[in-house]
Design a protein around this motif. Sequence first.
Motif, PDB file in Angstrom:
ATOM      1  N   ALA A 170       0.886  -1.251   0.159  1.00  0.00           N
ATOM      2  CA  ALA A 170       0.018  -0.026  -0.096  1.00  0.00           C
ATOM      3  C   ALA A 170       0.993   1.263   0.066  1.00  0.00           C
ATOM      4  O   ALA A 170       1.746   1.430   0.672  1.00  0.00           O
ATOM      5  N   PRO A 171       0.375   2.222  -0.811  1.00  0.00           N
ATOM      6  CA  PRO A 171       1.085   3.474  -1.040  1.00  0.00           C
ATOM      7  C   PRO A 171       1.619   4.206   0.284  1.00  0.00           C
ATOM      8  O   PRO A 171       2.365   5.269   0.393  1.00  0.00           O
ATOM      9  N   TRP A 172       0.663   4.251   1.516  1.00  0.00           N
ATOM     10  CA  TRP A 172       0.727   4.870   2.749  1.00  0.00           C
ATOM     11  C   TRP A 172       1.597   4.050   3.645  1.00  0.00           C
ATOM     12  O   TRP A 172       1.453   4.394   4.777  1.00  0.00           O
ATOM     13  N   ILE A 173       2.507   3.043   3.375  1.00  0.00           N
ATOM     14  CA  ILE A 173       3.269   2.485   4.141  1.00  0.00           C
ATOM     15  C   ILE A 173       4.523   2.142   3.395  1.00  0.00           C
ATOM     16  O   ILE A 173       4.626   2.000   2.255  1.00  0.00           O
ATOM     17  N   ASP A 174       5.567   2.201   4.376  1.00  0.00           N
ATOM     18  CA  ASP A 174       7.085   2.047   3.932  1.00  0.00           C
ATOM     19  C   ASP A 174       7.585   0.962   4.522  1.00  0.00           C
ATOM     20  O   ASP A 174       7.364   0.705   5.748  1.00  0.00           O
ATOM     21  N   VAL A 175       7.839  -0.164   3.734  1.00  0.00           N
ATOM     22  CA  VAL A 175       8.129  -1.448   4.429  1.00  0.00           C
ATOM     23  C   VAL A 175       9.716  -1.720   3.751  1.00  0.00           C
ATOM     24  O   VAL A 175      10.073  -1.705   2.743  1.00  0.00           O
ATOM     25  N   ASP A 176      10.385  -2.253   4.783  1.00  0.00           N
ATOM     26  CA  ASP A 176      11.620  -2.870   4.545  1.00  0.00           C
ATOM     27  C   ASP A 176      11.497  -4.422   4.608  1.00  0.00           C
ATOM     28  O   ASP A 176      11.472  -5.067   5.978  1.00  0.00           O
ATOM     29  N   GLN A 177      11.280  -5.302   3.556  1.00  0.00           N
ATOM     30  CA  GLN A 177      11.126  -6.736   3.574  1.00  0.00           C
ATOM     31  C   GLN A 177      11.795  -7.555   4.091  1.00  0.00           C
ATOM     32  O   GLN A 177      11.848  -8.545   4.949  1.00  0.00           O
TER      33      GLN A 177
END
Length: 208
Positions: A170-177
């Motif tokens: 989702a564009p409102w979330i920044d994730v480091d997988q």
Amino acid sequence: MARYRGAVEKLERRFGISLALKGERRLSGKSAVDKRAYGPGQHGQRRGKISDYGLQLREKQKAKAMYGISEKQFRSIFVEANRMEGNTGENLVRLLERRLDNVVYRMGFATTRSFARQLVTHGHVLVDGKRMDIPSAFIKSGQKVEIREKSKQNAQIMRAVELSNQVGIAPWIDVDQDQKMGVFTRYPERDEVVIPIEERLIVELYSK
């Protein structure tokens, strides 16, 4: 009314649409609603006309099923949405998206919201470095959500992260997988939340 605990694919067939209740089966096109696009049971292929009230009730039931919450919880969220400034329907969707279990799902750490809820209740999730085991907790802008260190190599979580590449984040979330962590950067706009729900009908239902 308690949370639905029956066969979720039967529930999806009743509504005639995928509610993301199945993870890998849904992504592979093997879910029951893809194979049999009609209602369950002996008379499932008969589609009668639905009244206006029936349509409104149907949308509420779809939303409850999709986010996995009870009637009491849903009504409480609606009351809060109605109290907030702005469009009540859009507020309702934003509040549903801010639930911790949903945020874990949106970050790609779980293939379904039910699995995300299980991760939270079993203590696998940290919020701003502290364990949080309440799935209904609302996440605020800027808060960090991560999988605890001991659980990062969990096979199901790793598989979920792998599959999340198919659907995107989702564009409102920044994730480091790699680190299994993410930041809820902002509240989503309604047109960014792709769900098969017409919240306008839910507002009309509760406004009666």
